[in-house]
Design a protein around this motif. Structure first.
Motif, PDB file in Angstrom:
ATOM      1  N   ALA A 112       0.829  -1.215   0.000  1.00 28.15           N
ATOM      2  CA  ALA A 112       0.000   0.000   0.000  1.00 28.15           C
ATOM      3  C   ALA A 112       0.856   1.254   0.000  1.00 28.15           C
ATOM      4  CB  ALA A 112      -0.924  -0.012   1.212  1.00 28.15           C
ATOM      5  N   LEU A 113       1.844   1.319   0.880  1.00 31.45           N
ATOM      6  CA  LEU A 113       2.683   2.513   0.981  1.00 31.45           C
ATOM      7  C   LEU A 113       3.467   2.763  -0.299  1.00 31.45           C
ATOM      8  CD1 LEU A 113       3.967   1.934   4.618  1.00 31.45           C
ATOM      9  CD2 LEU A 113       2.468   3.798   3.894  1.00 31.45           C
ATOM     10  N   ALA A 114       3.893   1.681  -0.973  1.00 32.45           N
ATOM     11  CA  ALA A 114       4.706   1.820  -2.189  1.00 32.45           C
ATOM     12  C   ALA A 114       3.933   2.416  -3.355  1.00 32.45           C
ATOM     13  CB  ALA A 114       5.278   0.458  -2.580  1.00 32.45           C
ATOM     14  N   THR A 115       2.612   2.426  -3.288  1.00 36.07           N
ATOM     15  CA  THR A 115       1.833   3.030  -4.365  1.00 36.07           C
ATOM     16  C   THR A 115       1.885   4.549  -4.332  1.00 36.07           C
ATOM     17  OG1 THR A 115      -0.219   3.155  -3.066  1.00 36.07           O
ATOM     18  CG2 THR A 115       0.190   1.098  -4.276  1.00 36.07           C
ATOM     19  N   ARG A 116       2.265   5.131  -3.185  1.00 34.62           N
ATOM     20  CA  ARG A 116       2.221   6.579  -2.991  1.00 34.62           C
ATOM     21  C   ARG A 116       0.818   7.117  -3.309  1.00 34.62           C
ATOM     22  NH1 ARG A 116       7.382   8.473  -0.987  1.00 34.62           N
ATOM     23  NH2 ARG A 116       9.051   7.714  -2.317  1.00 34.62           N
ATOM     24  N   ALA A 117      -0.195   6.332  -2.974  1.00 33.14           N
ATOM     25  CA  ALA A 117      -1.577   6.680  -3.327  1.00 33.14           C
ATOM     26  C   ALA A 117      -2.004   7.981  -2.649  1.00 33.14           C
ATOM     27  CB  ALA A 117      -2.512   5.550  -2.927  1.00 33.14           C
ATOM     28  N   ASP A 118      -2.925   8.683  -3.299  1.00 32.39           N
ATOM     29  CA  ASP A 118      -3.439   9.941  -2.741  1.00 32.39           C
ATOM     30  C   ASP A 118      -4.167   9.723  -1.424  1.00 32.39           C
ATOM     31  OD1 ASP A 118      -2.502  11.364  -4.978  1.00 32.39           O
ATOM     32  OD2 ASP A 118      -4.318  10.925  -6.102  1.00 32.39           O
ATOM     33  N   LEU A 119      -4.776   8.549  -1.271  1.00 27.48           N
ATOM     34  CA  LEU A 119      -5.516   8.218  -0.053  1.00 27.48           C
ATOM     35  C   LEU A 119      -5.110   6.841   0.429  1.00 27.48           C
ATOM     36  CD1 LEU A 119      -7.812   8.563   2.057  1.00 27.48           C
ATOM     37  CD2 LEU A 119      -9.399   7.675   0.325  1.00 27.48           C
ATOM     38  N   LEU A 120      -4.720   6.755   1.694  1.00 31.05           N
ATOM     39  CA  LEU A 120      -4.432   5.482   2.342  1.00 31.05           C
ATOM     40  C   LEU A 120      -5.576   5.165   3.299  1.00 31.05           C
ATOM     41  CD1 LEU A 120      -0.651   6.027   3.241  1.00 31.05           C
ATOM     42  CD2 LEU A 120      -1.570   4.637   1.363  1.00 31.05           C
ATOM     43  N   VAL A 121      -6.219   4.020   3.089  1.00 32.76           N
ATOM     44  CA  VAL A 121      -7.297   3.559   3.954  1.00 32.76           C
ATOM     45  C   VAL A 121      -6.752   2.381   4.748  1.00 32.76           C
ATOM     46  CG1 VAL A 121      -9.644   2.663   4.083  1.00 32.76           C
ATOM     47  CG2 VAL A 121      -9.043   4.328   2.314  1.00 32.76           C
ATOM     48  N   LEU A 122      -6.581   2.575   6.043  1.00 31.11           N
ATOM     49  CA  LEU A 122      -5.883   1.609   6.880  1.00 31.11           C
ATOM     50  C   LEU A 122      -6.816   1.097   7.970  1.00 31.11           C
ATOM     51  CD1 LEU A 122      -2.596   3.704   7.321  1.00 31.11           C
ATOM     52  CD2 LEU A 122      -3.187   2.133   5.463  1.00 31.11           C
ATOM     53  N   ASP A 123      -7.115  -0.191   7.935  1.00 31.73           N
ATOM     54  CA  ASP A 123      -8.038  -0.812   8.890  1.00 31.73           C
ATOM     55  C   ASP A 123      -7.242  -1.700   9.839  1.00 31.73           C
ATOM     56  OD1 ASP A 123     -10.221  -1.756  10.238  1.00 31.73           O
ATOM     57  OD2 ASP A 123     -11.089  -2.857   8.554  1.00 31.73           O
ATOM     58  N   GLU A 124      -7.003  -1.226  11.050  1.00 30.09           N
ATOM     59  CA  GLU A 124      -6.172  -1.936  12.032  1.00 30.09           C
ATOM     60  C   GLU A 124      -4.848  -2.363  11.383  1.00 30.09           C
ATOM     61  OE1 GLU A 124      -7.118  -1.892  15.014  1.00 30.09           O
ATOM     62  OE2 GLU A 124      -9.290  -1.692  14.955  1.00 30.09           O
ATOM     63  N   PRO A 125      -4.066  -1.418  10.864  1.00 32.26           N
ATOM     64  CA  PRO A 125      -2.919  -1.761  10.027  1.00 32.26           C
ATOM     65  C   PRO A 125      -1.742  -2.394  10.750  1.00 32.26           C
ATOM     66  CG  PRO A 125      -2.972   0.592  10.440  1.00 32.26           C
ATOM     67  CD  PRO A 125      -4.246   0.029  10.991  1.00 32.26           C
TER      68      PRO A 125
ATOM     69  N   GLU B  18       5.583  10.494   7.023  1.00 33.19           N
ATOM     70  CA  GLU B  18       6.172  10.854   5.730  1.00 33.19           C
ATOM     71  C   GLU B  18       5.092  11.005   4.665  1.00 33.19           C
ATOM     72  OE1 GLU B  18       8.935   7.718   5.112  1.00 33.19           O
ATOM     73  OE2 GLU B  18      10.227   8.323   6.791  1.00 33.19           O
ATOM     74  N   ALA B  19       4.096  10.113   4.699  1.00 37.33           N
ATOM     75  CA  ALA B  19       2.996  10.196   3.734  1.00 37.33           C
ATOM     76  C   ALA B  19       2.250  11.528   3.900  1.00 37.33           C
ATOM     77  CB  ALA B  19       2.040   9.023   3.917  1.00 37.33           C
ATOM     78  N   LYS B  20       2.030  11.925   5.138  1.00 36.36           N
ATOM     79  CA  LYS B  20       1.353  13.209   5.395  1.00 36.36           C
ATOM     80  C   LYS B  20       2.188  14.367   4.860  1.00 36.36           C
ATOM     81  CE  LYS B  20      -0.148  16.264   9.121  1.00 36.36           C
ATOM     82  NZ  LYS B  20      -1.312  16.785   8.388  1.00 36.36           N
ATOM     83  N   GLN B  21       3.499  14.313   5.062  1.00 33.64           N
ATOM     84  CA  GLN B  21       4.376  15.373   4.573  1.00 33.64           C
ATOM     85  C   GLN B  21       4.329  15.490   3.053  1.00 33.64           C
ATOM     86  OE1 GLN B  21       8.188  14.374   6.224  1.00 33.64           O
ATOM     87  NE2 GLN B  21       7.617  14.963   8.311  1.00 33.64           N
ATOM     88  N   ARG B  22       4.071  14.378   2.374  1.00 34.98           N
ATOM     89  CA  ARG B  22       3.964  14.400   0.904  1.00 34.98           C
ATOM     90  C   ARG B  22       2.581  14.842   0.447  1.00 34.98           C
ATOM     91  NH1 ARG B  22       7.020   9.495   1.411  1.00 34.98           N
ATOM     92  NH2 ARG B  22       5.075   8.321   1.405  1.00 34.98           N
ATOM     93  N   GLY B  23       1.676  15.087   1.392  1.00 31.66           N
ATOM     94  CA  GLY B  23       0.343  15.555   1.036  1.00 31.66           C
ATOM     95  C   GLY B  23      -0.688  14.456   0.879  1.00 31.66           C
ATOM     96  N   GLN B  24      -0.326  13.217   1.229  1.00 34.69           N
ATOM     97  CA  GLN B  24      -1.300  12.128   1.151  1.00 34.69           C
ATOM     98  C   GLN B  24      -2.303  12.234   2.297  1.00 34.69           C
ATOM     99  OE1 GLN B  24       2.348   9.383   0.532  1.00 34.69           O
ATOM    100  NE2 GLN B  24       0.599   8.081  -0.004  1.00 34.69           N
ATOM    101  N   THR B  25      -3.491  11.727   2.056  1.00 34.80           N
ATOM    102  CA  THR B  25      -4.550  11.694   3.064  1.00 34.80           C
ATOM    103  C   THR B  25      -4.600  10.295   3.658  1.00 34.80           C
ATOM    104  OG1 THR B  25      -5.787  13.299   1.756  1.00 34.80           O
ATOM    105  CG2 THR B  25      -6.999  12.138   3.476  1.00 34.80           C
TER     106      THR B  25
END
Length: 295
Positions: free
Chosen positions: A144-157, A175-182
């Motif tokens: 999931a993290l490697a996709t650099r997706a705009d939105l990460l949906v994490l269920d008990e990750p 780091e994902a937040k710093q890149r602007g990901q939600t």
């Protein structure tokens, strides 16, 4: 900021039982939202509705401004999902599984994926069937993290991860937040949510109890005060907002809801030797909201 996730009276009912009831929620671009609640509170139901995996009984949801039901395929190109329970292909190796998940998503940063393999101390050469629960979870997180997706949906990750790997996960989310990901983070690990999230939503029996920043929610709960005096502690029973006061010798303990100034003025008139005030933790807030809702 633009809304990445928006729900409008979103509800899901099974027979007469509501799994989710009239949820109004907005998550904006670049935000990390913590979605809290015990098992059965409706967290996973919400995620399945957002992903278009189940249909709502009423209401609706949009992701990136697209309808979560009718435009799910377009939405999935821009998000990555980590389930709480990893169901993978047992005969594939970890590397083969990551490659397959990357092709399914269609968007992967191979260099970053290799970095994540190192950071999560993951051996991709083994068969999935030989992995522990924690290592299977690492596969999902890395993919999931490697996709650099705009939105990460994490269920008990972080289910199954050891404390060191939990720290690595937290670093990756920051780091994902710093890149602007939600990030939409559903969890019952309160320390994890407190460390990472901009806002917190508290769910109970399918209904949203409260949502706000930790500072917002702390205003709704009591501050603990512990004071030690050189002589007899003052009488604080008539001070507005003070409850649960206890006196033991020269020591006074109490809880304060609302402004703390009136209490401090009363305490200052006595011989104060030590004074400690403690803001409620996320665990305190969570438990207080559940206790008040249960009454």
């Amino acid at each position: 900021m633009a809304a990445v996730i928006e729900t409008r009276r979103l509800s899901k009912r099974y027979g007469r039982q509501f799994a989710l009831k009239a949820l109004d929620l907005e998550v904006v671009e670049g935000e990390v939202l913590g979605y809290l609640g015990p098992n059965g509170s409706g967290k996973t139901t919400t995620i399945r509705l957002l992903l278009g995996l189940i249909e709502p009984t009423s209401g609706g949801a949009s992701v990136f401004g697209l309808d979560a039901q009718r435009q799910a395929a377009a939405i999935h190109r821009r998000l990555a999902y980590v389930p709480g329970e990893a169901n993978l292909w047992p005969s594939l190796t970890g590397r083969e599984t990551l490659a397959l998940l990357g092709r399914i998503h269609g968007r992967v940063d191979a260099g970053y994926r290799d970095q994540l393999i190192q950071r999560f101390d993951f051996d991709p050469s083994k068969k999935v069937r030989s992995y522990s629960k924690g290592n299977r979870q690492k596969v999902c997180l890395i993919a999931a993290l490697a996709t650099r997706a705009d939105l990460l949906v994490l269920d008990e990750p972080t289910a199954g991860l050891d404390p060191l790997m939990e720290q690595t996960f937290r670093e990756c989310v920051r780091e994902a937040k710093q890149r602007g990901q939600t990030v939409f983070l559903s969890s019952h690990i309160l320390s994890e949510v407190e460390a990472l999230c901009d806002r917190v939503a508290i769910l109970r029996l399918g209904e949203l109890l409260e949502i706000g920043t930790l500072a917002d929610l702390r205003h709704l709960s009591a501050v603990s005060v512990d004071a030690t005096f050189g002589g007899e502690p003052p009488d604080v029973s008539a001070v507005p907002g003070v409850t649960g006061f206890q006196v033991e010798g020269g020591r006074l303990r109490c809880e304060v809801s609302g402004p703390i100034g009136p209490l401090l003025r009363v305490l200052a008139q006595s011989d104060v030797r030590e004074l400690l005030s403690t803001k409620p933790s996320l665990e305190d807030l969570f438990l207080s909201h559940y206790a008040s809702a249960a009454q």
